[in-house]
Design a protein around this motif. Sequence first.
Motif, PDB file in Angstrom:
ATOM      1  N   LEU A  76      -6.611  58.700  46.360  1.00 14.26           N
ATOM      2  CA  LEU A  76      -7.015  59.701  47.365  1.00 14.26           C
ATOM      3  C   LEU A  76      -8.034  60.664  46.746  1.00 14.26           C
ATOM      4  O   LEU A  76      -9.066  60.970  47.357  1.00 14.26           O
ATOM      5  N   PHE A  96       4.005  63.467  52.334  1.00 16.87           N
ATOM      6  CA  PHE A  96       4.495  63.672  50.971  1.00 16.87           C
ATOM      7  C   PHE A  96       3.512  64.616  50.262  1.00 16.87           C
ATOM      8  O   PHE A  96       2.306  64.555  50.522  1.00 16.87           O
ATOM      9  N   ALA A 170       0.014  55.326  52.298  1.00 24.75           N
ATOM     10  CA  ALA A 170       0.690  54.989  51.037  1.00 24.75           C
ATOM     11  C   ALA A 170       1.698  53.839  51.129  1.00 24.75           C
ATOM     12  O   ALA A 170       1.605  52.878  50.379  1.00 24.75           O
ATOM     13  N   LYS A 196       7.632  51.493  46.620  1.00 22.73           N
ATOM     14  CA  LYS A 196       6.935  51.004  47.820  1.00 22.73           C
ATOM     15  C   LYS A 196       7.228  49.514  48.017  1.00 22.73           C
ATOM     16  O   LYS A 196       7.571  48.815  47.053  1.00 22.73           O
TER      17      LYS A 196
HETATM   18  C1  LIG Z   1       2.193  59.718  52.160  1.00 24.08           C
HETATM   19  C2  LIG Z   1       2.102  59.505  50.671  1.00 24.08           C
HETATM   20  N1  LIG Z   1       0.924  59.682  50.068  1.00 24.08           N
HETATM   21  C3  LIG Z   1       0.775  59.491  48.740  1.00 24.08           C
HETATM   22  C4  LIG Z   1       1.844  59.107  47.958  1.00 24.08           C
HETATM   23  C5  LIG Z   1       1.652  58.985  46.474  1.00 24.08           C
HETATM   24  O1  LIG Z   1       1.667  57.662  46.020  1.00 24.08           O
HETATM   25  P1  LIG Z   1       1.631  57.399  44.459  1.00 24.08           P
HETATM   26  O2  LIG Z   1       2.996  57.647  43.948  1.00 24.08           O
HETATM   27  O3  LIG Z   1       1.220  55.956  44.329  1.00 24.08           O
HETATM   28  O4  LIG Z   1       0.627  58.323  43.864  1.00 24.08           O
HETATM   29  C6  LIG Z   1       3.104  58.919  48.535  1.00 24.08           C
HETATM   30  C7  LIG Z   1       4.242  58.533  47.699  1.00 24.08           C
HETATM   31  O5  LIG Z   1       5.350  58.358  48.146  1.00 24.08           O
HETATM   32  C8  LIG Z   1       3.230  59.109  49.938  1.00 24.08           C
HETATM   33  O6  LIG Z   1       4.415  58.956  50.551  1.00 24.08           O
END
Ligand SMILES: Cc1ncc(COP(=O)(O)O)c(C=O)c1O
Length: 379
Positions: A76, A96, A170, A196
């Motif tokens: 992101l 999140f 995500a 995930k």
């Molecule tokens: C909506 C959302 N965005 C971003 C993330 C972050 O993902 P990562 O752990 O791969 O950085 C998550 C993690 O659960 C999420 O639920």
Amino acid sequence: MSRTDQMTPDNLYKYRSVAPDMPPIDSYMEDLRFSYSVGWFTNFGPLSRRLESELAHSFGMAGETCVCVSNATAGLSASLIASSRSGQILVPAFTFPASLSAIRAAGLEPVVMDVSADTWTVSVECLRAALDRFVAAAVMLVSPFGLQCDFSEHIDLCLDRGIAVIIDSAAGLGVSRPQRNVHKDVFEVYSMHATKPFSIGEGGVVFAHPDRDEALRAALNFSLLAPERPDLPEWGFNGKLSEFHAAVGLAQLRLFSDRVVGRQAFVRRYVELLSEDVGLTMISDPRKAPWQVFPVLMPSREACESAIASAAARGLELRRYYRPSLSRWPRIRLVGDCRVSEDLADRMCVLPVRSNPDGSEADEIINIAVGAMRAAVEA
Ligand SMILES: Cc1ncc(COP(=O)(O)O)c(C=O)c1O
């Protein structure tokens, strides 16, 4: 040391909310041996490149590029940097905290807005009203719980005004993506975190217009060429996927379609058992997501707490999600009040999902979860 001294959340519950669905070790050993034989372990190596082309083939839209990243949060941030925007970025409150962290980590200023009670995402009308009030350089849209969302109207609205769009999907890798024209100001990001459905440990992937490929890779690799290339981001960070994770990803991809079918069948069992229950709100079509967890909106915060407590008493972990709402974060700038997100955060309960929908473990999880939900709404 006694057994209770060693108590961790893992043995407080018989069944955790999420059980990492990693591929077996043997399934990626051969690829790892290859990495050792060529001595190449990161920096967009051959396994990452192969994973990118296989992910593009399985989940990309025609004409998109696919770039693997060390996690979705980095993806992101890299997308925001590659979009070469600066200033305020609109983001929904019901998500999140990674969505917020990614904006701050990219040196930009998040402005949080409410979501709609029907879709749990930002509505086009509210987005238009927010854009009329705030000068936004980009909008981050979130597919809550990885649900398949058609954001085409949101995207058109933003592109008409020259605003970039970063879609945080995500948990959603695994279902087909609504088709749209690939545009250089639209990026979509997925996570491959151990929790995930497409689980590799840590990792993520960005789908974008091919014109952004170089800028994304620059943002993920310190923008090393920035001094002589004014067309690339002025700075970057380290957000590359390692070859170890790419090897796991290649193995996961071979197993993944069966796993998604299994997870959707698991959710179908919840829907068949719970959709008639008064007071519970849920997505009725199991094909809408690969389902990290299955979200159920309870009638009240008390019902949510009661379901979690009664499932815990029988060894099953149910959890709240996207709580607290981002509107409650320190020093946060808001478009307006975020009553819907705060209410959703209070009442949302997520049920465990496994890729094997049959057998005694699945039966027991579903039995306890459904029993806890029913008892909570009947109380
Ligand atoms: C909506 C959302 N965005 C971003 C993330 C972050 O993902 P990562 O752990 O791969 O950085 C998550 C993690 O659960 C999420 O639920």
